[in-house]
Design a protein around this motif. Structure first.
Motif, short mmCIF file in Angstrom:
data_model
loop_
_atom_site.label_atom_id
_atom_site.label_comp_id
_atom_site.label_asym_id
_atom_site.label_seq_id
_atom_site.Cartn_x
_atom_site.Cartn_y
_atom_site.Cartn_z
N SER A 1 0.82 -1.22 0.00
CA SER A 1 0.00 0.00 0.00
C SER A 1 0.84 1.26 0.00
O SER A 1 0.46 2.28 -0.57
N ARG A 2 2.01 1.21 0.63
CA ARG A 2 2.83 2.44 0.77
C ARG A 2 4.13 2.27 0.01
O ARG A 2 4.99 1.45 0.37
N MET A 3 4.29 3.06 -1.05
CA MET A 3 5.52 3.06 -1.84
C MET A 3 5.84 4.50 -2.24
O MET A 3 4.92 5.29 -2.49
N PRO A 4 7.10 4.87 -2.32
CA PRO A 4 7.45 6.24 -2.69
C PRO A 4 7.15 6.52 -4.16
O PRO A 4 7.24 5.64 -5.01
N GLY A 5 6.77 7.76 -4.44
CA GLY A 5 6.50 8.16 -5.82
C GLY A 5 5.10 7.81 -6.25
O GLY A 5 4.32 8.66 -6.67
N MET A 6 4.73 6.55 -6.15
CA MET A 6 3.39 6.08 -6.51
C MET A 6 2.96 5.06 -5.47
O MET A 6 3.55 3.99 -5.36
N ASN A 7 1.95 5.42 -4.65
CA ASN A 7 1.53 4.48 -3.61
C ASN A 7 0.67 3.36 -4.21
O ASN A 7 0.33 3.36 -5.40
N GLY A 8 0.30 2.41 -3.35
CA GLY A 8 -0.43 1.25 -3.83
C GLY A 8 -1.77 1.59 -4.46
O GLY A 8 -2.17 0.97 -5.45
N GLY A 9 -2.46 2.59 -3.90
CA GLY A 9 -3.73 2.98 -4.47
C GLY A 9 -3.59 3.54 -5.87
O GLY A 9 -4.37 3.21 -6.77
N ILE B 1 -4.82 -7.20 -5.56
CA ILE B 1 -4.80 -7.44 -4.11
C ILE B 1 -3.86 -6.44 -3.47
O ILE B 1 -2.75 -6.22 -3.95
N ILE B 2 -4.31 -5.82 -2.38
CA ILE B 2 -3.49 -4.83 -1.66
C ILE B 2 -2.99 -5.45 -0.35
O ILE B 2 -3.73 -6.16 0.34
N LEU B 3 -1.72 -5.21 -0.03
CA LEU B 3 -1.13 -5.62 1.24
C LEU B 3 -0.83 -4.37 2.04
O LEU B 3 -0.24 -3.42 1.52
N SER B 4 -1.20 -4.35 3.31
CA SER B 4 -1.01 -3.14 4.10
C SER B 4 -0.68 -3.46 5.54
O SER B 4 -1.23 -4.38 6.14
N MET C 1 -0.16 0.54 10.21
CA MET C 1 0.25 1.94 10.21
C MET C 1 -0.03 2.62 8.86
O MET C 1 -0.04 3.84 8.76
N ASP C 2 -0.28 1.83 7.84
CA ASP C 2 -0.51 2.38 6.51
C ASP C 2 -2.00 2.46 6.19
O ASP C 2 -2.41 2.42 5.04
N ARG C 3 -2.82 2.59 7.20
CA ARG C 3 -4.27 2.48 7.04
C ARG C 3 -4.82 3.45 6.00
O ARG C 3 -5.63 3.08 5.15
N ASP C 4 -4.39 4.72 6.03
CA ASP C 4 -4.92 5.70 5.08
C ASP C 4 -4.57 5.33 3.64
O ASP C 4 -5.40 5.45 2.74
N ASP C 5 -3.32 4.88 3.44
CA ASP C 5 -2.92 4.46 2.10
C ASP C 5 -3.73 3.25 1.65
O ASP C 5 -4.12 3.14 0.49
N ALA C 6 -3.98 2.34 2.58
CA ALA C 6 -4.74 1.14 2.24
C ALA C 6 -6.17 1.49 1.85
O ALA C 6 -6.72 0.96 0.89
N LEU C 7 -6.77 2.41 2.59
CA LEU C 7 -8.14 2.79 2.29
C LEU C 7 -8.24 3.45 0.92
O LEU C 7 -9.22 3.26 0.19
N GLU C 8 -7.22 4.23 0.57
CA GLU C 8 -7.20 4.84 -0.76
C GLU C 8 -7.15 3.77 -1.84
O GLU C 8 -7.76 3.89 -2.91
N ALA C 9 -6.45 2.68 -1.54
CA ALA C 9 -6.28 1.61 -2.53
C ALA C 9 -7.51 0.72 -2.66
O ALA C 9 -7.65 0.00 -3.65
N LEU C 10 -8.42 0.77 -1.68
CA LEU C 10 -9.55 -0.15 -1.69
C LEU C 10 -10.43 0.02 -2.92
O LEU C 10 -10.99 -0.94 -3.44
N ASN C 11 -10.55 1.25 -3.40
CA ASN C 11 -11.40 1.48 -4.57
C ASN C 11 -10.83 0.83 -5.82
O ASN C 11 -11.55 0.65 -6.80
N SER D 1 -8.88 -2.11 -5.63
CA SER D 1 -8.46 -3.48 -5.35
C SER D 1 -9.66 -4.38 -5.11
O SER D 1 -10.73 -3.92 -4.72
N HIS D 2 -9.46 -5.67 -5.37
CA HIS D 2 -10.52 -6.64 -5.14
C HIS D 2 -10.45 -7.25 -3.75
O HIS D 2 -11.47 -7.64 -3.19
N GLN D 3 -9.25 -7.37 -3.21
CA GLN D 3 -9.07 -7.96 -1.90
C GLN D 3 -8.06 -7.17 -1.09
O GLN D 3 -7.15 -6.56 -1.65
N PHE D 4 -8.23 -7.21 0.23
CA PHE D 4 -7.31 -6.55 1.16
C PHE D 4 -6.72 -7.61 2.08
O PHE D 4 -7.45 -8.42 2.65
N LEU D 5 -5.40 -7.62 2.22
CA LEU D 5 -4.72 -8.52 3.15
C LEU D 5 -3.82 -7.70 4.05
O LEU D 5 -3.13 -6.79 3.60
N ALA D 6 -3.85 -8.01 5.33
CA ALA D 6 -3.07 -7.26 6.30
C ALA D 6 -1.66 -7.84 6.43
O ALA D 6 -1.48 -9.06 6.44
#
Length: 395
Positions: A57-65, A81-84, A87-97, A99-104
């Motif tokens: 979910s969190r990467m420099p330059g272009m995040n997971g979302g 599929i997003i991995l988060s 601590m990366d909750r905000d980035d993960a939530l941005e990616a939810l739109n 992604s098909h699945q979320f994994l912690a």
């Protein structure tokens, strides 16, 4: 057997190295690539198709979302599929739109394998020249897993979660809160007193019921009634709530375990989501479904099959499977009109959703499969079930 192609994207080389080592045993079945730069990953995707894309979910330059958003636009058929980390909750939530699945994170190898296997099993439905494959290829877009629901599930997985903490998440959406309280106070849930706040509703109905209601409300809210001129979203919603509530009652009256009761509720609430997908993506064809069914005296699902090549049951099941919902729920949605098509005959949520849908049929063309219910030892319950269905009031 052709290998499935999986692309892993994470800016930390150590994480990718650990993944590669952990999943080494899958090399005979999966063709895996590991890339640290999302821009380079997009170029790789443009060069060769992948079946599944798994991103941090969190990467420099272009995040997971942002990355998965580009994947969705360029390669919409890839499972995302997003991995988060927590601590990366905000980035993960941005990616939810996107992604098909979320994994912690940290994600065990078995959890990751199961998620990918589930996604690939759905792809298997599209293998070869199948009607469902042809239909899915004609759809412009599929809804993403609702963000509020995912946040709620995350909270429920915390050992510190309470009715108040879950209610606080739902309360962030006032319209959602109002809708949930309206449902809770409807005749469907037969509470002995009026409920005016979410924590009390959660205590009285249970977290599983509230979770199912939140998911169904959010799924339906993704579709604009103004654009679905060929389908009444409000009518379909009321039918879905009635089926879900009745399926839960039927399961409860049969004395099955709590998990099956909850699966029946969730599957009942979502059993017709495929209709929304078809009406939103192919409205000019969907408008012909009801007239064809009425003219020939056939169930609407059969009319869909003639017009689309596949029906709303398997279409909705395909989406819910991508989202990672439990297999009993996906199966109940897929086969709720034709339960005999299920390979196994053990009792599951499917039996209760099938019966509830037929007893609550909006058009009168959904038919009970008496042979199937008799085979499960449920045929003798039908008179009592009809009484339960007759006693339901509209929301």
């Amino acid at each position: 057997m052709d290998k499935r192609r999986i692309l892993f994207v994470d800016d930390e080389p150590g994480v990718l190295a650990e993944l590669e080592q952990t999943l080494a045993g899958m090399r005979e079945r999966w063709d895996m690539e590991f890339i640290t730069d999302p821009l380079r990953a997009l170029a790789r995707l443009d060069a060769d198709p992948f079946d599944v894309v798994i991103s941090d979910s969190r990467m420099p330059g272009m995040n997971g979302g942002q990355f998965l958003g580009e994947v969705m636009l360029r390669h919409p058929r890839a499972v995302r599929i997003i991995l988060s980390r927590p601590m990366d909750r905000d980035d993960a939530l941005e990616a939810l739109n996107a992604s098909h699945q979320f994994l912690a994170k940290p994600c065990s190898a078995e959890t990751l394998k199961a998620a990918v296997a589930r996604a690939l099993a759905l792809r298997k439905l599209l293998a070869g020249d199948t009607p469902l494959k042809s239909l899915i290829s004609r759809l412009d877009s599929l809804p993403s897993m609702p963000a509020l629901y995912t946040r709620m599930v995350q909270e429920l997985q915390s050992p510190r979660s309470t009715a108040d903490s879950v209610a606080a998440i739902v309360a962030q959406d006032p319209a959602m809160t109002a809708k949930i309280l309206q449902l809770v106070n409807s005749a469907f849930f037969s509470l002995s007193r009026h409920v005016s706040d979410l924590p009390t509703a959660i205590v009285l109905l249970g977290l599983d019921t509230i979770r199912a209601l939140v998911l169904s409300v959010q799924v339906f809210s993704q579709f604009d009634p103004q654009t679905l001129q060929t389908l009444s979203v409000d009518t379909l919603w009321q039918h879905s709530v009635r089926v879900g509530a009745l399926a839960k009652r039927l399961a409860g009256s049969a004395g099955v375990d709590r998990e099956m009761v909850n699966d029946a509720l969730t599957a009942g609430l979502l059993h017709d989501v495929g209709k929304l997908i078809l009406a939103a993506n192919l409205p000019n064809i969907y408008v012909k479904v009801a007239p064809l069914a009425q003219a020939e005296g056939i169930p609407e699902c059969e009319a869909e099959r003639r017009l689309f090549g596949a029906a709303h049951g398997e279409t909705g099941a395909y989406l819910l499977g991508l989202w990672g919902l439990p297999e009993p729920i996906v199966e109940a949605v897929a086969y709720h009109h034709h339960p005999q098509d299920r390979e196994t005959r053990e009792l599951s949520a499917l039996a209760f959703v099938h019966a509830a849908n037929a007893l609550c049929s909006m058009t009168g063309t959904a038919r009970l499969d008496h042979a199937y219910l008799d085979e499960l030892g449920l045929g003798g319950r039908l008179d009592a079930w009809r009484e339960l269905a007759a006693g339901d009031a509209d929301v």
